[in-house]
Design an enzyme around this catalytic site. Structure first.
Site, PDB file in Angstrom:
ATOM      1  N   ARG A 279       0.742  -1.257   0.075  1.00  0.00           N
ATOM      2  CA  ARG A 279       0.023   0.071   0.132  1.00  0.00           C
ATOM      3  C   ARG A 279       1.075   1.339   0.230  1.00  0.00           C
ATOM      4  NH1 ARG A 279      -3.300  -3.026  -1.646  1.00  0.00           N
ATOM      5  NH2 ARG A 279      -5.477  -3.496  -0.778  1.00  0.00           N
TER       6      ARG A 279
ATOM      7  N   HIS B  54      -1.175  -0.440  -9.858  1.00  0.00           N
ATOM      8  CA  HIS B  54      -1.698  -1.426  -8.864  1.00  0.00           C
ATOM      9  C   HIS B  54      -2.104  -2.635  -9.610  1.00  0.00           C
ATOM     10  CE1 HIS B  54      -4.088  -1.585  -4.794  1.00  0.00           C
ATOM     11  NE2 HIS B  54      -3.626  -2.548  -5.278  1.00  0.00           N
TER      12      HIS B  54
HETATM   13  P1  NAP Z   1      -1.439 -11.099   5.852  1.00  0.00           P
HETATM   14  O1  NAP Z   1      -1.836 -12.519   5.383  1.00  0.00           O
HETATM   15  O2  NAP Z   1      -2.403 -10.538   6.446  1.00  0.00           O
HETATM   16  O3  NAP Z   1      -0.011 -10.984   6.195  1.00  0.00           O
HETATM   17  C1  NAP Z   1       0.552  -9.822   6.703  1.00  0.00           C
HETATM   18  C2  NAP Z   1       1.657 -10.094   7.071  1.00  0.00           C
HETATM   19  O4  NAP Z   1       2.353  -8.512   7.615  1.00  0.00           O
HETATM   20  C3  NAP Z   1       1.899 -10.868   8.335  1.00  0.00           C
HETATM   21  O5  NAP Z   1       3.150 -11.707   8.277  1.00  0.00           O
HETATM   22  C4  NAP Z   1       2.197 -10.049   9.366  1.00  0.00           C
HETATM   23  O6  NAP Z   1       3.028 -10.498  10.593  1.00  0.00           O
HETATM   24  C5  NAP Z   1       2.875  -8.546   8.941  1.00  0.00           C
HETATM   25  N1  NAP Z   1       2.884  -7.619   9.568  1.00  0.00           N
HETATM   26  C6  NAP Z   1       1.648  -6.724  10.067  1.00  0.00           C
HETATM   27  N2  NAP Z   1       1.801  -5.674  10.484  1.00  0.00           N
HETATM   28  C7  NAP Z   1       3.177  -5.739  10.808  1.00  0.00           C
HETATM   29  C8  NAP Z   1       3.815  -5.095  11.732  1.00  0.00           C
HETATM   30  N3  NAP Z   1       3.842  -3.912  12.354  1.00  0.00           N
HETATM   31  N4  NAP Z   1       5.169  -5.228  11.917  1.00  0.00           N
HETATM   32  C9  NAP Z   1       5.561  -6.271  11.495  1.00  0.00           C
HETATM   33  N5  NAP Z   1       5.059  -7.175  10.504  1.00  0.00           N
HETATM   34  C10 NAP Z   1       3.612  -6.829  10.274  1.00  0.00           C
HETATM   35  O7  NAP Z   1      -1.583 -10.199   4.305  1.00  0.00           O
HETATM   36  P2  NAP Z   1      -1.291 -10.735   2.759  1.00  0.00           P
HETATM   37  O8  NAP Z   1      -2.418 -11.581   2.344  1.00  0.00           O
HETATM   38  O9  NAP Z   1      -0.099 -11.480   2.538  1.00  0.00           O
HETATM   39  O10 NAP Z   1      -1.333  -9.242   1.857  1.00  0.00           O
HETATM   40  C11 NAP Z   1      -0.463  -8.323   2.376  1.00  0.00           C
HETATM   41  C12 NAP Z   1      -0.970  -6.947   1.671  1.00  0.00           C
HETATM   42  O11 NAP Z   1      -0.633  -6.887   0.183  1.00  0.00           O
HETATM   43  C13 NAP Z   1      -2.386  -6.674   1.801  1.00  0.00           C
HETATM   44  O12 NAP Z   1      -2.617  -6.364   3.041  1.00  0.00           O
HETATM   45  C14 NAP Z   1      -2.785  -5.616   0.617  1.00  0.00           C
HETATM   46  O13 NAP Z   1      -2.397  -4.320   1.151  1.00  0.00           O
HETATM   47  C15 NAP Z   1      -1.480  -5.969  -0.421  1.00  0.00           C
HETATM   48  N6  NAP Z   1      -1.996  -6.470  -1.623  1.00  0.00           N
HETATM   49  C16 NAP Z   1      -1.646  -5.634  -2.657  1.00  0.00           C
HETATM   50  C17 NAP Z   1      -2.018  -6.036  -3.854  1.00  0.00           C
HETATM   51  C18 NAP Z   1      -1.640  -5.533  -5.222  1.00  0.00           C
HETATM   52  O14 NAP Z   1      -1.957  -5.713  -6.306  1.00  0.00           O
HETATM   53  N7  NAP Z   1      -0.746  -4.477  -4.948  1.00  0.00           N
HETATM   54  C19 NAP Z   1      -3.012  -7.278  -4.108  1.00  0.00           C
HETATM   55  C20 NAP Z   1      -3.190  -7.758  -2.918  1.00  0.00           C
HETATM   56  C21 NAP Z   1      -2.833  -7.321  -1.725  1.00  0.00           C
HETATM   57  P3  NAP Z   1       2.310 -11.669  11.517  1.00  0.00           P
HETATM   58  O15 NAP Z   1       2.564 -12.813  10.560  1.00  0.00           O
HETATM   59  O16 NAP Z   1       3.312 -11.800  12.585  1.00  0.00           O
HETATM   60  O17 NAP Z   1       1.018 -11.554  11.924  1.00  0.00           O
END
Ligand code: NAP
Length: 322
Positions: free
Chosen positions: A237, A285
């Site tokens: 993001r 995006h």
């Molecule tokens: P997820 O499964 O919720 O994983 C989030 C990860 O971030 C987890 O490992 C979490 O740690 C870590 N995290 C969160 N807050 C943190 C902090 N303060 N310090 C350290 N680590 C932290 O999310 P996901 O499905 O992988 O997706 C990640 C993001 O990708 C989404 O939220 C979205 O914004 C983005 N996205 C982008 C696109 C695009 O096309 N550009 C598409 C889809 C998603 P823990 O494991 O310890 O909880």
């Protein structure tokens, strides 16, 4: 069965594509748009399927049990819950919010991670710049096993990216809040260990959710931990990166290049100076777009399971923000 409401701000043709597919996959369900629902039916609704919904409309369904988002990132929805007046917000905070977890999405993001990490590793921006100047010059080649790629986030997308990058031969680090054991990957956790990982990074790939803790996490102070010449990819993001500091560090040469797929304001305004920056690649995006076919299947399976067993998929932690 109680009706399901589909609340969204999609374009009409997208609304039709989603509705058609969801109705095909859930033939016994009645999936209705907000203007098709009577007051009485609205009281019965337990499940809402949403894509950028108006939170005020969501709050009208007083017996909602859970909400299934069609998107993986739900920070806008979490924020909008908090922006409602307290009675409505309180009501929605009792409702479970489920985001999309689709293996196809993780695969798409892993492909994007590999593509753009290889793009940076093999110096394609520098060769493109040299071509514009008609310069014939080989840059030094470093073996892939010496290139340190650090992934911020070890969730669904971060872990998928780590797997492909590590299989490709990169030296992969990964950072998350809690400790993890990912085969072949060196893991770091918590803010305390972040500087140490950044110091051991040639290419930094951001796959964190946007939360109050991650907003502007990549600011001048954190980015200065990266060794001179490091490169950044933000596929998460826009607001996670503090842009003025990024541009400053690119301009003084501390950072070599940035690939940005996400921005605080999207679409990126035509007047933005990022479009023309020689050390920035702007993407619209697209690193991992939702696949309607696979995503609708995930949503339908989750709803079928709920009808059979009353089990709701793991929900977003609203206080943590992801
Ligand atoms: P997820 O499964 O919720 O994983 C989030 C990860 O971030 C987890 O490992 C979490 O740690 C870590 N995290 C969160 N807050 C943190 C902090 N303060 N310090 C350290 N680590 C932290 O999310 P996901 O499905 O992988 O997706 C990640 C993001 O990708 C989404 O939220 C979205 O914004 C983005 N996205 C982008 C696109 C695009 O096309 N550009 C598409 C889809 C998603 P823990 O494991 O310890 O909880």
């Amino acid at each position: 069965m109680t009706p399901i409401v589909f609340l969204h701000s999609l374009a009409p043709q997208d609304q039709q594509r989603w509705l058609t597919r969801l109705k095909q996959l859930l033939p016994n369900e009645s999936i209705l748009l907000i203007d098709e629902i009577s007051e009485l039916q609205a009281q019965q609704v337990e499940i809402a399927i949403v894509a950028n919904p108006d939170p005020e409309q969501l709050a009208k369904f007083s017996n909602l049990v859970w909400i299934h988002s069609l998107w993986a990132g739900v920070e806008a929805l979490v924020d909008s819950f908090n922006s409602l007046e307290s009675a409505q917000a309180g009501q929605l905070q009792q409702v479970k919010l489920v985001r999309l977890i689709d293996p196809q999405l993780a695969q798409t993001m892993a492909e994007a991670a590999l593509t753009w990490v290889l793009y940076l590793y093999r110096n394609i921006p520098e060769y493109a710049a040299q071509q514009r100047e008609r310069i014939w010059r080989a840059l030094p080649y470093e073996p892939i096993a010496t290139i340190r790629v650090s992934v911020l986030g070890a969730g669904e997308l971060g872990r998928a990216a780590c797997r492909v990058l590590s299989a490709q031969g990169f030296k992969v680090n990964c950072w998350s809040r809690s400790e993890k054991n990912i085969p072949g990957v060196t893991h770091f956790s918590g803010l305390q260990q972040l500087p140490s990982m950044l110091q051991q990074t040639d290419i930094l790939l951001c796959l964190l959710p946007l939360t109050p803790d991650t907003q502007h996490l990549l600011n001048k102070q954190t980015l200065l931990n990266l060794p001179a010449g490091a490169k950044l990819i933000n596929f998460a993001r826009g607001a996670i990166v503090e842009l003025d500091s990024l541009i400053e560090l690119l301009d003084v040469g501390h950072l070599n290049y940035a690939v940005l797929d996400v921005f605080e304001r999207e679409p990126l305004p035509a007047a933005s100076n990022l479009w023309q920056h020689p050390k920035i690649a702007v993407l619209p995006h697209i690193s991992a777009t939702t696949n309607l076919q696979s995503a609708a299947k995930v949503v339908a399976e989750n709803i079928e399971r709920y009808r059979r067993t009353a089990a709701i998929p793991e929900a977003v932690d609203l206080t943590r923000g992801y």
